[in-house]
Design a protein around this motif. Structure first.
Motif, PDB file in Angstrom:
ATOM      1  N   ASP A 138       0.829  -1.211   0.000  1.00  0.00           N
ATOM      2  CA  ASP A 138       0.000   0.000   0.000  1.00  0.00           C
ATOM      3  C   ASP A 138       0.862   1.259   0.000  1.00  0.00           C
ATOM      4  O   ASP A 138       0.563   2.242  -0.692  1.00  0.00           O
ATOM      5  CB  ASP A 138      -0.912   0.013   1.226  1.00  0.00           C
ATOM      6  CG  ASP A 138      -2.112  -0.900   1.070  1.00  0.00           C
ATOM      7  OD1 ASP A 138      -2.360  -1.375  -0.050  1.00  0.00           O
ATOM      8  OD2 ASP A 138      -2.810  -1.155   2.069  1.00  0.00           O
ATOM      9  N   LEU A 139       1.927   1.233   0.803  1.00  0.00           N
ATOM     10  CA  LEU A 139       2.820   2.388   0.859  1.00  0.00           C
ATOM     11  C   LEU A 139       3.374   2.706  -0.525  1.00  0.00           C
ATOM     12  O   LEU A 139       3.387   3.878  -0.940  1.00  0.00           O
ATOM     13  CB  LEU A 139       3.967   2.101   1.836  1.00  0.00           C
ATOM     14  CG  LEU A 139       5.017   3.204   1.980  1.00  0.00           C
ATOM     15  CD1 LEU A 139       4.393   4.477   2.555  1.00  0.00           C
ATOM     16  CD2 LEU A 139       6.178   2.727   2.863  1.00  0.00           C
ATOM     17  N   ALA A 140       3.792   1.682  -1.247  1.00  0.00           N
ATOM     18  CA  ALA A 140       4.321   1.898  -2.600  1.00  0.00           C
ATOM     19  C   ALA A 140       3.278   2.538  -3.501  1.00  0.00           C
ATOM     20  O   ALA A 140       3.577   3.474  -4.260  1.00  0.00           O
ATOM     21  CB  ALA A 140       4.793   0.562  -3.182  1.00  0.00           C
ATOM     22  N   GLY A 141       2.042   2.051  -3.426  1.00  0.00           N
ATOM     23  CA  GLY A 141       0.981   2.586  -4.281  1.00  0.00           C
ATOM     24  C   GLY A 141       0.663   4.036  -3.981  1.00  0.00           C
ATOM     25  O   GLY A 141       0.492   4.857  -4.908  1.00  0.00           O
ATOM     26  N   PHE A 142       0.595   4.389  -2.703  1.00  0.00           N
ATOM     27  CA  PHE A 142       0.279   5.767  -2.335  1.00  0.00           C
ATOM     28  C   PHE A 142       1.428   6.715  -2.646  1.00  0.00           C
ATOM     29  O   PHE A 142       1.219   7.848  -3.098  1.00  0.00           O
ATOM     30  CB  PHE A 142      -0.098   5.853  -0.856  1.00  0.00           C
ATOM     31  CG  PHE A 142      -1.385   5.138  -0.531  1.00  0.00           C
ATOM     32  CD1 PHE A 142      -2.523   5.337  -1.286  1.00  0.00           C
ATOM     33  CD2 PHE A 142      -1.457   4.248   0.534  1.00  0.00           C
ATOM     34  CE1 PHE A 142      -3.711   4.686  -1.009  1.00  0.00           C
ATOM     35  CE2 PHE A 142      -2.639   3.582   0.834  1.00  0.00           C
ATOM     36  CZ  PHE A 142      -3.769   3.801   0.057  1.00  0.00           C
ATOM     37  N   LEU A 143       2.669   6.253  -2.431  1.00  0.00           N
ATOM     38  CA  LEU A 143       3.821   7.080  -2.778  1.00  0.00           C
ATOM     39  C   LEU A 143       3.879   7.334  -4.279  1.00  0.00           C
ATOM     40  O   LEU A 143       4.296   8.407  -4.727  1.00  0.00           O
ATOM     41  CB  LEU A 143       5.117   6.407  -2.318  1.00  0.00           C
ATOM     42  CG  LEU A 143       5.378   6.386  -0.811  1.00  0.00           C
ATOM     43  CD1 LEU A 143       6.626   5.550  -0.501  1.00  0.00           C
ATOM     44  CD2 LEU A 143       5.535   7.797  -0.247  1.00  0.00           C
ATOM     45  N   ALA A 144       3.457   6.339  -5.068  1.00  0.00           N
ATOM     46  CA  ALA A 144       3.468   6.488  -6.528  1.00  0.00           C
ATOM     47  C   ALA A 144       2.629   7.672  -6.974  1.00  0.00           C
ATOM     48  O   ALA A 144       2.984   8.375  -7.938  1.00  0.00           O
ATOM     49  CB  ALA A 144       2.962   5.201  -7.181  1.00  0.00           C
ATOM     50  N   LEU A 145       1.525   7.906  -6.310  1.00  0.00           N
ATOM     51  CA  LEU A 145       0.669   9.046  -6.662  1.00  0.00           C
ATOM     52  C   LEU A 145       1.181  10.335  -6.025  1.00  0.00           C
ATOM     53  O   LEU A 145       1.110  11.408  -6.634  1.00  0.00           O
ATOM     54  CB  LEU A 145      -0.771   8.766  -6.231  1.00  0.00           C
ATOM     55  CG  LEU A 145      -1.451   7.613  -6.978  1.00  0.00           C
ATOM     56  CD1 LEU A 145      -2.828   7.332  -6.394  1.00  0.00           C
ATOM     57  CD2 LEU A 145      -1.565   7.914  -8.468  1.00  0.00           C
ATOM     58  N   ARG A 146       1.729  10.234  -4.823  1.00  0.00           N
ATOM     59  CA  ARG A 146       2.184  11.440  -4.136  1.00  0.00           C
ATOM     60  C   ARG A 146       3.295  12.150  -4.902  1.00  0.00           C
ATOM     61  O   ARG A 146       3.325  13.389  -4.962  1.00  0.00           O
ATOM     62  CB  ARG A 146       2.652  11.099  -2.715  1.00  0.00           C
ATOM     63  CG  ARG A 146       2.917  12.355  -1.882  1.00  0.00           C
ATOM     64  CD  ARG A 146       3.300  12.028  -0.448  1.00  0.00           C
ATOM     65  NE  ARG A 146       4.690  11.608  -0.326  1.00  0.00           N
ATOM     66  CZ  ARG A 146       5.339  11.528   0.833  1.00  0.00           C
ATOM     67  NH1 ARG A 146       4.702  11.805   1.967  1.00  0.00           N
ATOM     68  NH2 ARG A 146       6.595  11.140   0.883  1.00  0.00           N
ATOM     69  N   VAL A 147       4.216  11.383  -5.490  1.00  0.00           N
ATOM     70  CA  VAL A 147       5.326  12.042  -6.186  1.00  0.00           C
ATOM     71  C   VAL A 147       4.835  12.858  -7.375  1.00  0.00           C
ATOM     72  O   VAL A 147       5.394  13.918  -7.688  1.00  0.00           O
ATOM     73  CB  VAL A 147       6.399  11.026  -6.644  1.00  0.00           C
ATOM     74  CG1 VAL A 147       7.094  10.400  -5.465  1.00  0.00           C
ATOM     75  CG2 VAL A 147       5.839   9.969  -7.567  1.00  0.00           C
ATOM     76  N   LEU A 148       3.763  12.399  -8.015  1.00  0.00           N
ATOM     77  CA  LEU A 148       3.213  13.178  -9.132  1.00  0.00           C
ATOM     78  C   LEU A 148       2.471  14.406  -8.628  1.00  0.00           C
ATOM     79  O   LEU A 148       2.563  15.485  -9.221  1.00  0.00           O
ATOM     80  CB  LEU A 148       2.289  12.311  -9.982  1.00  0.00           C
ATOM     81  CG  LEU A 148       2.937  11.411 -11.026  1.00  0.00           C
ATOM     82  CD1 LEU A 148       1.877  10.659 -11.808  1.00  0.00           C
ATOM     83  CD2 LEU A 148       3.815  12.208 -11.985  1.00  0.00           C
ATOM     84  N   PHE A 149       1.717  14.260  -7.541  1.00  0.00           N
ATOM     85  CA  PHE A 149       1.013  15.412  -6.978  1.00  0.00           C
ATOM     86  C   PHE A 149       1.982  16.521  -6.575  1.00  0.00           C
ATOM     87  O   PHE A 149       1.648  17.700  -6.622  1.00  0.00           O
ATOM     88  CB  PHE A 149       0.184  14.989  -5.759  1.00  0.00           C
ATOM     89  CG  PHE A 149      -1.180  14.449  -6.105  1.00  0.00           C
ATOM     90  CD1 PHE A 149      -2.210  15.308  -6.450  1.00  0.00           C
ATOM     91  CD2 PHE A 149      -1.436  13.091  -6.098  1.00  0.00           C
ATOM     92  CE1 PHE A 149      -3.471  14.823  -6.777  1.00  0.00           C
ATOM     93  CE2 PHE A 149      -2.692  12.591  -6.417  1.00  0.00           C
ATOM     94  CZ  PHE A 149      -3.708  13.460  -6.762  1.00  0.00           C
ATOM     95  N   ARG A 150       3.192  16.148  -6.181  1.00  0.00           N
ATOM     96  CA  ARG A 150       4.175  17.128  -5.721  1.00  0.00           C
ATOM     97  C   ARG A 150       5.059  17.665  -6.843  1.00  0.00           C
ATOM     98  O   ARG A 150       5.899  18.537  -6.600  1.00  0.00           O
ATOM     99  CB  ARG A 150       5.060  16.502  -4.638  1.00  0.00           C
ATOM    100  CG  ARG A 150       4.305  16.226  -3.339  1.00  0.00           C
ATOM    101  CD  ARG A 150       5.243  15.692  -2.275  1.00  0.00           C
ATOM    102  NE  ARG A 150       4.596  15.628  -0.970  1.00  0.00           N
ATOM    103  CZ  ARG A 150       5.208  15.252   0.151  1.00  0.00           C
ATOM    104  NH1 ARG A 150       6.485  14.905   0.126  1.00  0.00           N
ATOM    105  NH2 ARG A 150       4.541  15.225   1.292  1.00  0.00           N
ATOM    106  N   ALA A 151       4.904  17.170  -8.047  1.00  0.00           N
ATOM    107  CA  ALA A 151       5.734  17.629  -9.167  1.00  0.00           C
ATOM    108  C   ALA A 151       5.440  19.092  -9.481  1.00  0.00           C
ATOM    109  O   ALA A 151       4.287  19.535  -9.452  1.00  0.00           O
ATOM    110  CB  ALA A 151       5.477  16.764 -10.397  1.00  0.00           C
ATOM    111  N   GLU A 152       6.482  19.845  -9.790  1.00  0.00           N
ATOM    112  CA  GLU A 152       6.326  21.261 -10.136  1.00  0.00           C
ATOM    113  C   GLU A 152       6.101  21.366 -11.641  1.00  0.00           C
ATOM    114  O   GLU A 152       7.024  21.453 -12.435  1.00  0.00           O
ATOM    115  CB  GLU A 152       7.559  22.045  -9.700  1.00  0.00           C
ATOM    116  CG  GLU A 152       7.738  22.079  -8.179  1.00  0.00           C
ATOM    117  CD  GLU A 152       8.930  22.911  -7.758  1.00  0.00           C
ATOM    118  OE1 GLU A 152       9.585  23.511  -8.641  1.00  0.00           O
ATOM    119  OE2 GLU A 152       9.210  22.965  -6.551  1.00  0.00           O
ATOM    120  N   LEU A 153       4.827  21.326 -12.007  1.00  0.00           N
ATOM    121  CA  LEU A 153       4.421  21.344 -13.405  1.00  0.00           C
ATOM    122  C   LEU A 153       3.219  22.253 -13.574  1.00  0.00           C
ATOM    123  O   LEU A 153       2.492  22.515 -12.597  1.00  0.00           O
ATOM    124  CB  LEU A 153       4.033  19.926 -13.860  1.00  0.00           C
ATOM    125  CG  LEU A 153       5.137  18.884 -13.979  1.00  0.00           C
ATOM    126  CD1 LEU A 153       4.529  17.497 -14.144  1.00  0.00           C
ATOM    127  CD2 LEU A 153       6.047  19.213 -15.158  1.00  0.00           C
TER     128      LEU A 153
END
Length: 359
Positions: A138-153
């Motif tokens: 679960d941690l891997a799955g949630f981190l996978a989305l968090r890194v995109l949410f935090r991207a400066e785009l």
């Protein structure tokens, strides 16, 4: 192999090597944050288990596809690719951890699966071991989305990339459920096998990195969607059939999994389907008895390998692998009309290269 093809594969290796460095740094930063919070023993162990699996290897094919997809549009540095790469591989770790729990697999990438590592940590608490492995997934799955949410785009570009990954998470769950259905269905037909491959391989391994790389580079996907889907389907089928083939004919030192793991687990793969369809009498009984038997001996696996050779199962599967790989390469060849020739070469070569690995 010509010079342009060699150059494409060298670029792919470079993408993978650079990513491994950044992935290790990412986990080191996460570990520092978690240890500083002093949250007990299990949370840092959960992250440690995830890092061990994630950093232990893997083909990193998604990373090569991601960066070369952006390279179809531009050779300039593209913001958001680093975050997309992390997201793809974290989601892959999530899927591997859950897959090994579902299959009760002891090994992954040449070491213990996360589930079995947890069982070793907690031999007297099997339910807690299962829970800890699930939390790592679960941690891997949630981190996978968090890194995109935090991207400066730019907001619209970030949202489009997040939408791709959200779609992939849903597809992965559907694929895992179909995987279970396939393996309890003794009459699983080719249509079901292809549907499993579509959700567990084509969309998740091929199409998502392509979409993310193109989106990060500012490309509108709509005019190219059908061709991207065709390529992903064909390359995915070739890759899945190759993985099934390697279960019996691969080198465990390279695959990181014991020979006959799919047979012992009772998986109705392309290989086992061919074995059952083309054999009869004692040969058929040998395969049928081994399928789903976790205590199947190496000697029996050797016998089944011999059965496969005598009935040309290995040749038939190799032919199908090559057919789909060549069709995927031809589809990528059509991209020369509107994208960077140098990057297109990698998409032409990867299915063909992968089709012949570890034979």
């Amino acid at each position: 192999m010509n010079s342009s093809a060699l150059s494409a594969l060298e670029r792919a290796a470079g993408h993978q090597q650079r990513f491994d460095v950044s992935f290790e740094r990412y986990f080191a930063e996460l570990a520092g944050d978690l240890n500083g919070a002093q949250l007990g023993r299990f949370p840092p162990r959960c992250l440690e288990l995830l890092a061990q699996l994630s950093l232990r290897g893997g083909k990193r094919i998604r990373i090569a596809l991601l960066y070369e997809a952006a390279g179809l549009v531009t050779r300039d540095e593209v913001p958001g690719l680093a975050e997309a790469a992390l997201s793809l591989e974290l989601l892959h770790s999530h899927a591997l951890i859950l897959d090994d729990i579902m299959d009760d697999s002891p090994m992954r990438r040449g070491g213990p699966s996360t589930y079995y590592a947890c069982r070793e940590d907690l031999p007297n608490h099997p339910q807690a071991a299962l829970g800890l492995a699930m939390m790592a997934g679960d941690l891997a799955g949630f981190l996978a989305l968090r890194v995109l949410f935090r991207a400066e785009l730019p907001a619209d570009r970030k949202q489009a990339m997040i939408d791709v990954q959200l779609g992939v998470t849903t597809d992965t769950v559907i694929g895992q459920a179909l995987d279970l259905e396939r393996d309890v269905n003794s009459s699983a037909d080719e249509e079901l096998l292809e549907t499993v491959c579509e959700y567990k391989t084509s969309r998740y391994t091929i199409l998502a990195p392509l979409r993310l790389g193109l989106l990060a580079a500012g490309q509108d996907l709509a005019p190219h969607e059908q061709s991207l889907r065709r390529y992903a389907r064909l390359a995915g089928l070739s890759g899945q059939m190759r993985d099934d083939y390697l279960d019996l004919f691969g080198d465990p030192a390279i695959t990181g999994k014991p020979e006959g793991a799919d047979l012992r687990a009772g998986r109705h793969t392309y290989l086992t389907r061919e074995l059952l369809a083309l054999t009869s009498d004692d040969d058929h009984d040998t395969v049928k008895t081994a399928l789903g038997n976790p205590d199947c001996t190496p000697q029996t696996i050797d016998r089944i390998r011999d059965i496969a050779h005598r009935h040309n199962v290995h040749t038939r599967l190799q032919t199908a692998i090559d057919h789909h790989a060549q069709a995927a390469a031809a589809e990528a060849g059509s991209w020369h009309r509107h994208w960077n020739d140098e990057a297109v070469t990698l998409f032409e070569q990867l299915p063909l290269w992968g089709a012949h690995r570890n034979r």
